[in-house]
Design an enzyme around this catalytic site. Sequence first.
Site, short mmCIF file in Angstrom:
data_model
loop_
_atom_site.label_atom_id
_atom_site.label_comp_id
_atom_site.label_asym_id
_atom_site.label_seq_id
_atom_site.Cartn_x
_atom_site.Cartn_y
_atom_site.Cartn_z
CE LYS A 34 150.40 26.66 33.65
NZ LYS A 34 149.78 26.03 32.48
CB THR A 35 149.93 31.72 34.98
OG1 THR A 35 149.27 30.63 34.34
CG2 THR A 35 150.06 32.86 33.99
CD GLU A 221 149.50 24.10 29.50
OE1 GLU A 221 149.70 22.97 30.00
OE2 GLU A 221 148.51 24.79 29.76
CD GLN A 251 146.92 20.11 34.26
OE1 GLN A 251 146.16 20.80 33.64
NE2 GLN A 251 147.64 20.57 35.28
NE ARG A 611 141.34 22.18 34.43
CZ ARG A 611 142.55 22.64 34.70
NH1 ARG A 611 142.84 23.90 34.46
NH2 ARG A 611 143.48 21.86 35.23
#
Length: 745
Positions: A34-35, A221, A251, A611
């Site tokens: 995503k980043t 987000e 999320q 994670r």
Amino acid sequence: MPSKLLDDLNPAQRSAVEHINGPLLILAGAGSGKTRVLTYRIGYLLEQRMVRPYEILAVTFTNKAANEMKRRVEGLLQFPIDGMWIGTFHSVCARILRIEGAHLGYDSNFTIYDQDDQVRQIQQVMEGLNINQSILKPRQAHYAISDSKNKMLGPEQYERRAGTLVERQIAKIYWEYETALRRNNAFDFDDLLIKPLDLFTKEPAILEKYQSKFKYILVDEYQDTNKAHYYLVRQLSAKHRNICVVGDEDQSIYRWRGADIENILSFEKDYPDCEVVRLEQNYRSTQVILSAANSVVSNNQKRLGKNLWSRKTGGEKIRVIGASDEGGEGLEVVNVIRSEMAKNRLSYNDIALLYRTNAQSRALEDKLRRANIPYVIVGGTRFYERKEIKDVLAYLRVIVNPRDAVALRRIVNYPARGIGMTTQQKLEQYAAEQQTGLYQALLEVLEIKDLSSGIKDKIHSFVSTLETIRKELKTASAFEVAAGVVKTFALKNPYELSTLPDDEARLENINELLNSIASFTEARGAAGGEFPGEATLEKYLEDVSLLTDVDRWDPGFSAVTLMTLHSAKGLEFPVVIICGMEQGLFPLSRTFGNPDDLEEERRLFYVGMTRAKDSLYLVWARQRRRFSGNDYGASFINTSSKFLEEIPEEYKNEEIYDNFGSQYRKSRQQRIRFEESPRDVSAYASEMLDHPEYKIGDWVIHDEFGRGQILGVERGSAGTRLSVFFKSKGLKKLIAEYANLRVVE
DNA sequence: CAGACAAGGCTTTTT
DNA sequence: GCCTTGTCTG
């Protein structure tokens, strides 16, 4: 002109980057790059020279995410990106308010109030209104006001809806609180998001200015946005409509803070012409972990749905470990850490220990310390909320913004200088009569009649010292001012003479604070530096008040990381251990009645699981000391979390070490396999000193009272206290050390 | 007015 | 059970 940047991307990522104009929704599963997509999209826009840096606004929720994004964009390009607005929602809003605050009657040196400041101000207001604080607690009033602000309800709307007596009182407090904030030249956290919207309504020209400026807006987000975030983004993007939001409904974990999952679920309704890109290839976790996480979250109703996959096929099964109590849980964690380190040549910082509530860290810390495993805790009592830090910051705040009465009240007699409560009340009274602030009252102290000349001298000297330092603000660096304040007001003194470990830690904290101000000054202040002219104390105070603990965390430091599942969002670790997997703790029992809350707990579990890159451990304890109702510090018997059952058998191995004496006990739950514990012997020996042989439900024989059953075990400083029910004598409280009990099978 | 002791609150998650 | 806040005493 084709860009080399596109070569690094998979097809879905590329289509997101290449989409230039119009609304774009990127549904980015955990670990799907995503980043990468966000940074490459910014890089692509800039590289193709379609856009100027100052025409881009990128917002995130944490400074860490913002800094990371900035760093990575700069890495992609050969030219500087000065002028691009990239930051958290709160910092971007603070920036707008610094520039435009005058339209709302604010000076640009305003203070930002954190929760502690807000509650203190509310207390002050309640005193003024003569509201009994033992009936309506300031925290309660604060919660109601903050909640209203999150829902964008001002005092007038709140008052209109107020039905009960308490609500009407809160409405009064709300009004006064707002007045006080304005008088103090201060915004609270919630204001930072709301006040720009008020401003846009009041001054449409200002909205127009920012609408024109930001041709491209990116939001990270998006699933965690609340009503205010939503309107901010919507209004700012209304002109160019180049709005790109990235999020993952699975999320969304901030419902309790007003986040509305509907924002992302209905983005396609808000922008019918939007393009939707799904990123489903995961680059982080093994397929086993992903499949397990997918299975869990697919139990949720409220989701758009997607299926993550990974090239890292197979992988170790998830290990589910049952322990006897929180101490045993800690020991199992120690074993896992040691075996992982030995087996996979990891370092400590490859391992994260996650939990639902901060209170769980204590028991884990204890075992890690005994096992000599280095650890860092992220969260809990935050650095900038520590007393000694807030004391120093209060001085700096008063110097930057003398109208900040919350900070001034904190320091006016700290360290003690003979300005006691009675004197302060007289000063407050004078300020109220003169329709002015507390600081002004200090300045005019010579005019106040019923104060002794000795007191007047003390006050006068205090305020003159502050004034002298204030004059240095223009010429001295942030560090010089801060170091000067600490020295002038002897803020280290109370801790310097002490040998208590707590006081030594406080001294160190103050030094650490000064160090952080020094590096801030260096990074920003140097001529030709990154932010010329931005090394002001004012800017430092803003940064500090908007920092989170995760922002201060150094992932490179060789220590096991302990943090809440919430804090872990956006991070990744080779090994993840989630503790406290018990029904009632995770999911929390208070969510049982509400399906939406329960779904959020499940999403939180999903966040935790995803994670992990390589290994995932889920640990639970049969017995745990917990706070429940008015029975604080009591032990509870738990069953394992229902979430564990949602993981298909093929992805997990279950083990239980439910033992404290010499023999292991088989669980009554047959699905749990019984194995011999690889328990750490030295740590176990120290456990024995606490009389772990006594467990609730065990039968014991007492020389005088005969046979009885243990109903309660309390381990306190005086030793282990047992509540035992004897047939002959009824309930007795006994100290284990003296009672001479024998355990019978 | 400051330091010592007791009572009360608290624990879900945080910008 | 632990930490913070309030009250009492010197």
